[in-house]
Structure formats: structure tokens, C-alpha cells
Design a protein around this motif. Structure first.
Motif, PDB file in Angstrom:
ATOM      1  N   HIS A 137      39.311  35.421  30.223  1.00 18.98           N
ATOM      2  CA  HIS A 137      39.434  36.820  29.831  1.00 18.98           C
ATOM      3  C   HIS A 137      38.198  37.581  30.299  1.00 18.98           C
ATOM      4  O   HIS A 137      37.092  37.304  29.838  1.00 18.98           O
ATOM      5  CB  HIS A 137      39.595  36.870  28.297  1.00 18.98           C
ATOM      6  CG  HIS A 137      39.477  38.243  27.749  1.00 18.98           C
ATOM      7  ND1 HIS A 137      38.973  38.507  26.506  1.00 18.98           N
ATOM      8  CD2 HIS A 137      39.779  39.449  28.282  1.00 18.98           C
ATOM      9  CE1 HIS A 137      38.968  39.814  26.299  1.00 18.98           C
ATOM     10  NE2 HIS A 137      39.461  40.403  27.362  1.00 18.98           N
TER      11      HIS A 137
ATOM     12  N   PRO B 220      35.572  43.894  30.046  1.00 14.45           N
ATOM     13  CA  PRO B 220      35.676  44.976  31.036  1.00 14.45           C
ATOM     14  C   PRO B 220      34.411  45.801  31.232  1.00 14.45           C
ATOM     15  O   PRO B 220      34.473  47.011  31.384  1.00 14.45           O
ATOM     16  CB  PRO B 220      36.808  45.849  30.457  1.00 14.45           C
ATOM     17  CG  PRO B 220      36.713  45.626  28.998  1.00 14.45           C
ATOM     18  CD  PRO B 220      36.203  44.243  28.776  1.00 14.45           C
TER      19      PRO B 220
ATOM     20  N   THR C 138      42.357  44.162  35.030  1.00 13.59           N
ATOM     21  CA  THR C 138      41.243  44.702  34.246  1.00 13.59           C
ATOM     22  C   THR C 138      40.439  45.743  35.017  1.00 13.59           C
ATOM     23  O   THR C 138      40.035  45.499  36.164  1.00 13.59           O
ATOM     24  CB  THR C 138      40.292  43.540  33.838  1.00 13.59           C
ATOM     25  OG1 THR C 138      41.078  42.502  33.255  1.00 13.59           O
ATOM     26  CG2 THR C 138      39.240  43.998  32.839  1.00 13.59           C
TER      27      THR C 138
END
Ligand SMILES: NC(=O)c1ccc[n+]([C@@H]2O[C@H](COP(=O)([O-])OP(=O)(O)OC[C@H]3O[C@@H](n4cnc5c(N)ncnc54)[C@H](O)[C@@H]3O)[C@@H](O)[C@H]2O)c1
Ligand SMILES: O=C(O)C1=N[C@H](C(=O)O)CCC1
Length: 316
Positions: A67, A70, A88
Motif C-alpha cells: 500500500h 500518498p 495512487t
């Protein structure tokens, strides 16, 4: 001057490419499934996404199912941009926002691992900040004051994996050279060493990997003056003399170590030549997964290198 070209310079381009450039190209599809032995997913923050390695690593992280947090940072204050990696949008912040943003990240993503691919002159200040905020990090950036880097981690009791070389097969070669030096100290006393390294013109420092290999030659009894290292950054020389494939002038790491006996009757040559960046990006993700496990298990060692990663079975 020594040439980095292979002996068969008359080989057609494709053969030369096969001999020299096999490691470049697309990310290897067969490395450690999605996230290594046993599947894990956790947040990754890549510092230096505006650069070549940062972007390659962020892309590799997405491909491996991690993951992406950002946010990322730049050395310049006035940046107002985002970078898209997979799905993202990564917002890039200037240096003055670093501490606040990282501190929010630490709160929001308590199991985050930071990957640093910035610049040699940012190594120490970045590491100090990660340590201050208790953010475990993988330092892929070369240069800076390495002693101070280790000291910052030691003093803070933070977790870090530090390596100027993340390419696992290159790491294995350096490990072999280390063992060579330990097993046969002084075996090459009296020999003379010449070293050439060639990297893309934007590389700011001397090859950190070459420095590590040279330390092994020193254990073997061959002193070396780092100022004598031939550093090639000129694209024309890289094409003509080194034999770097044109498509990799902007991203390659070629190294040649040439050892000669005092009477010139014996010589040895060692080379490691990388085209592209996928070998480092893949190794960095393995390093992040490894470090995440160590943090989760509260391992007592806390400071690791890529040899530790290889020893735990991350070698494909
Ligand atoms: N460990 C490895 O295997 C490995 C492999 C390749 C490159 N490297 C090292 O990684 C580093 C980066 O290499 P690259 O080819 O991506 O360089 P690059 O110049 O393409 O990218 C570096 C980026 O970092 C940014 N930057 C500089 N200072 C910063 C800071 N304080 N905070 C945030 N961003 C900052 C720059 O603006 C640039 O966009 C170099 O030290 C290089 O030697 C290590
Ligand atoms: O491209 C670079 O920059 C690289 N830096 C590392 C080093 O200095 O050893 C690893 C190879 C690529």
C-alpha cells in the motif's frame, strides 16, 4: 586505459546485449510471489518519488501488492505537483513540511516502512528525522556520512536496513568478495588494482558498491587510493568505450576491477554490470518486507543489511 568492453567486441549488438544487459528490462515476474514467503501487505512511503529510483521502487511496491502512502518529498520548496503511481496520486511536499507530514504519517500508518532514494547530501538529515519519529526505514541512497548514519540509528534504537546496493545478485557477489577477504587475508599482497565504474551522467557520487568491493580487495592485501577510481559519466564514452547499450545510458551501473601481479605475469578481472533499475527496485521491496517482519517481531538486532535479507531466503 582499461576497457569495460567484453573481449568479443565484434559481436553483433544483440549478443553484446545478451552478455551485458540481461538484468535490465521489465520487473522480474518470478520473484517471491506477491510479497515474499507468506503474503503480507503494509504501507510504504517512498521518499524521492520525483527521482528515477524512487519512482521505480514505488511502481514495484504497487506490483507487489503493498500500500503506497500518498505522500513523498522533494528537495525544493516550491513544488506543487502529484505523481501518479498505479491508482495512487502521490502528493509531493517541500522540505519545510517534512516533519509535520511524516509525523502525521507515523500516527495514521503505525506499521509504515519508509524507503529512501533521495540524494547523498540528504542521507543524514533524512535518517535523523526518521529516527526522531520512530519510522523504520530502508536507506537505498548512497553517500553522506555513513558512520553518522549508523550512529543515528543505534542511538535512537530505530529499525533500519541500510545498503548502497539492493540488487540481490550483486549483493551476493559483494558477500563473496567479503568472505574471500576474510578467508585469505593478504593473499594478493603486491598486486595492483585498477577500478572503473560507469553510471548515468546524473549520478552525483562515486559508486557505493565499488567502495564496498574495494574494501574487500584491501583485506586481500591490495591497497587502493579511492581518488584513482575511473568514474565514467560521459554518455559518449559509455557507448564507445564501456559498451553500455544506448537504451541504458540513462540508467546503468557497470563496474570493472582489474588485478595485476607486480611482474605483470598474472591478472584477474571481476565485473558486475547492471542495465536498468529493476534489480534494485525488486531487492528494495524484499528489503521492506524483511524489515517489516523484523519490526513486527520486535527483533533485537534493529540494523540490517542486504546480506541479512539474502540469508533469510529472499534470494530467488
Ligand atoms: N541501493 C541501491 O541499490 C541503489 C540503486 C540505485 C541508486 N541508488 C542511490 O539512490 C540515490 C538516488 O538515485 P536516483 O538514480 O534515483 O537519483 P535521481 O537524481 O534520479 O533522484 C533523486 C531524487 O531525490 C530528490 N531529492 C533530493 N534530495 C531530497 C530530499 N532531501 N528529500 C526528498 N527528495 C529529495 C531529487 O529531487 C530527485 O528527484 C542515489 O544516492 C543513488 O546512488 C542506490
Ligand atoms: O545508479 C546509481 O546511482 C547506483 N548507485 C548504487 C551505488 O552507488 O553503488 C548502486 C548501483 C546504482
Amino acid at each position: 586505459m582499461l576497457s569495460l568492453r567484453p573481449p568479443h567486441t565484434t559481436f553483433p549488438r544483440t549478443s553484446q546485449w545478451l552478455r551485458w544487459g540481461r538484468q535490465g528490462g521489465a520487473a522480474a515476474p518470478h520473484c517471491l510471489g506477491a510479497t515474499g514467503p507468506g503474503s503480507v501487505s503494509f504501507p510504504i512511503l517512498v521518499n524521492g518519488c520525483t527521482g528515477n529510483m524512487g519512482l521505480s521502487v514505488a511502481e514495484a511496491a504497487v506490483l507487489r501488492g503493498l500500500h503506497l502512502v500518498p505522500v513523498s518529498f522533494s528537495s525544493r520548496e516550491k513544488v506543487k505537483r502529484t505523481i501518479q503511481v498505479g491508482q495512487t496520486d502521490i502528493r509531493i511536499y517541500g522540505p519545510s513540511a517534512r516533519e509535520d507530514v511524516l509525523s502525521s504519517v507515523a500516527d495514521e500508518f503505525p506499521d509504515v516502512i519508509v524507503l529512501d532514494y533521495t540524494a547523498p547530501d540528504s542521507v543524514n538529515s533524512n535518517a535523523e528525522l526518521y529516527c526522531k519519529l520512530g519510522l523504520p526505514f530502508v536507506m537505498g541512497t548512497t553517500g553522506g556520512n555513513r558512520q553518522l548514519l549508523y550512529k543515528s540509528v543505534q542511538d535512537s534504537k530505530n529499525y533500519a536496513l541500510i545498503s548502497p546496493q539492493m540488487g540481490k545478485q550483486v549483493v551476493a557477489f559483494v558477500a563473496l568478495m567479503r568472505i574471500f577477504g576474510e578467508q585469505f587475508p593478504g593473499a594478493y599482497s603486491g598486486y595492483h588494482l585498477e577500478v572503473l565504474e560507469s553510471h548515468q551522467a546524473s549520478k552525483k557520487d562515486t559508486s557505493g558498491t565499488a567502495k564496498d568491493v574495494i574494501a574487500c580487495f584491501e583485506k586481500l592485501g591490495v591497497p587502493y587510493d579511492m581518488n584513482k577510481m575511473v568514474k565514467i559519466r560521459d554518455p559518449e564514452q559509455q557507448l564507445e568505450m564501456v559498451g553500455v547499450p544506448e537504451e541504458h545510458i540513462e540508467g546503468h551501473a557497470f563496474h570493472l576491477y582489474h588485478l595485476t601481479s607486480s611482474d605483470d605475469s598474472v591478472s584477474f578481472e571481476f565485473q558486475h554490470n547492471v542495465c536498468g533499475r529493476s534489480i534494485y527496485a525488486e531487492g528494495t521491496i524484499d528489503a521492506a518486507i524483511f524489515l517489516h517482519r523484523k519490526v513486527q517481531s520486535k527483533d533485537s538486532k534493529r540494523i540490517y543489511n542486504m546480506e541479512d535479507v539474502l540469508r533469510e531466503g529472499y534470494m530467488r
